[in-house]
Design a protein around this motif. Structure first.
Motif, mmCIF file in Angstrom:
data_model
loop_
_atom_site.group_PDB
_atom_site.id
_atom_site.type_symbol
_atom_site.label_atom_id
_atom_site.label_comp_id
_atom_site.label_asym_id
_atom_site.label_seq_id
_atom_site.Cartn_x
_atom_site.Cartn_y
_atom_site.Cartn_z
ATOM 1 N N ILE A 32 44.717 37.044 33.064
ATOM 2 C CA ILE A 32 44.923 37.846 31.855
ATOM 3 C C ILE A 32 43.733 38.781 31.636
ATOM 4 O O ILE A 32 43.893 39.973 31.362
ATOM 5 C CB ILE A 32 45.133 36.930 30.625
ATOM 6 N N ASN A 33 42.531 38.246 31.768
ATOM 7 C CA ASN A 33 41.320 39.042 31.591
ATOM 8 C C ASN A 33 41.262 40.205 32.585
ATOM 9 O O ASN A 33 40.999 41.349 32.207
ATOM 10 C CB ASN A 33 40.092 38.140 31.732
ATOM 11 N N ARG A 34 41.510 39.913 33.855
ATOM 12 C CA ARG A 34 41.445 40.964 34.891
ATOM 13 C C ARG A 34 42.514 42.036 34.667
ATOM 14 O O ARG A 34 42.258 43.225 34.843
ATOM 15 C CB ARG A 34 41.595 40.348 36.282
ATOM 16 N N LEU A 35 43.717 41.605 34.299
ATOM 17 C CA LEU A 35 44.792 42.575 34.050
ATOM 18 C C LEU A 35 44.444 43.470 32.865
ATOM 19 O O LEU A 35 44.601 44.700 32.935
ATOM 20 C CB LEU A 35 46.114 41.844 33.802
ATOM 21 N N LYS A 36 43.959 42.881 31.787
ATOM 22 C CA LYS A 36 43.594 43.669 30.603
ATOM 23 C C LYS A 36 42.502 44.681 30.934
ATOM 24 O O LYS A 36 42.567 45.830 30.494
ATOM 25 C CB LYS A 36 43.150 42.751 29.465
ATOM 26 N N ALA A 38 42.057 46.140 33.605
ATOM 27 C CA ALA A 38 42.665 47.197 34.419
ATOM 28 C C ALA A 38 43.667 48.033 33.622
ATOM 29 O O ALA A 38 44.327 48.898 34.176
ATOM 30 C CB ALA A 38 43.348 46.584 35.637
ATOM 31 N N GLY A 39 43.803 47.750 32.330
ATOM 32 C CA GLY A 39 44.728 48.512 31.499
ATOM 33 C C GLY A 39 46.167 48.046 31.581
ATOM 34 O O GLY A 39 47.085 48.761 31.186
ATOM 35 N N ILE A 40 46.384 46.855 32.103
ATOM 36 C CA ILE A 40 47.729 46.285 32.238
ATOM 37 C C ILE A 40 47.921 45.269 31.109
ATOM 38 O O ILE A 40 47.082 44.396 30.912
ATOM 39 C CB ILE A 40 47.901 45.602 33.618
ATOM 40 N N THR A 41 49.014 45.399 30.382
ATOM 41 C CA THR A 41 49.284 44.508 29.265
ATOM 42 C C THR A 41 49.952 43.230 29.762
ATOM 43 O O THR A 41 51.087 43.267 30.237
ATOM 44 C CB THR A 41 50.203 45.197 28.231
ATOM 45 N N PRO A 42 49.263 42.086 29.647
ATOM 46 C CA PRO A 42 49.851 40.825 30.094
ATOM 47 C C PRO A 42 50.657 40.146 28.986
ATOM 48 O O PRO A 42 50.289 40.187 27.816
ATOM 49 C CB PRO A 42 48.638 39.981 30.467
ATOM 50 N N VAL A 43 51.753 39.533 29.385
ATOM 51 C CA VAL A 43 52.576 38.727 28.495
ATOM 52 C C VAL A 43 52.744 37.376 29.174
ATOM 53 O O VAL A 43 53.061 37.317 30.362
ATOM 54 C CB VAL A 43 53.956 39.383 28.257
ATOM 55 N N VAL A 44 52.530 36.303 28.428
ATOM 56 C CA VAL A 44 52.665 34.957 28.978
ATOM 57 C C VAL A 44 54.011 34.386 28.562
ATOM 58 O O VAL A 44 54.378 34.442 27.388
ATOM 59 C CB VAL A 44 51.533 34.036 28.488
#
Length: 157
Positions: A32-36, A38-44
């Motif tokens: 989640i941290n790495r995706l955020k 990179a500007g990618i919105t994570p959803v769990v």
């Protein structure tokens, strides 16, 4: 209006199953941290136990954003009400393989199978659908799986 097209931010779905293997929660927060970043919105999307572990682990939501029930996520994608650019399915048992196959069939997302646990190699052999497999023998220590994820760097794709 500037007349310039607006681009929708990239999104990623993290599919979590039973949190029986300890590394799942830490690797989910790491991803989640790495995706955020990179500007990618994570959803769990997970079952109640998996979601609760993440919410309790990040009560101020420094990393965690949207969290939804796994069955609801499957329904939303199946009904074409929602989809994602990337999908990361956490796999340590047969149910994880089934969820990954389902996501591959119903979603347009680039599919990543994160395979871990004591018998990760047996689960890898069961994957017979297109996806990027990221696998490591990681049960209590998340570092082997973190290293495998870093080598693929899906946030840079």
């Amino acid at each position: 209006m500037t007349g310039e097209p607006t681009t929708k931010p990239a999104t990623a779905l993290l599919v979590l199953g039973c949190p029986q293997v300890p590394v799942q929660t830490s690797i989910a927060l790491y991803l989640i941290n790495r995706l955020k970043k990179a500007g990618i919105t994570p959803v769990v999307a997970g079952n109640r136990s998996a979601n609760t572990l993440l919410v309790v682990s990040d009560p101020d939501r420094h990393y965690l954003g949207e969290v939804i029930d796994l069955d609801r996520a499957v329904a939303l994608i199946t009904e074409k009400k929602r989809d994602f650019d990337q999908c990361f399915v956490f796999i340590h048992n047969d149910a994880g393989v089934s969820y990954a196959a389902t996501m591959g069939a119903i979603s347009r997302a680039k599919l990543y199978a994160l395979v871990y646990g004591e018998h990760f190699d047996e689960q890898v052999k069961k994957i017979e659908f297109p996806c990027t497999i990221i696998a490591a023998k990681a049960v209590h220590n998340p570092l082997p799986l973190k290293k495998a994820i870093d080598e693929v760097a899906p946030w840079a794709a």
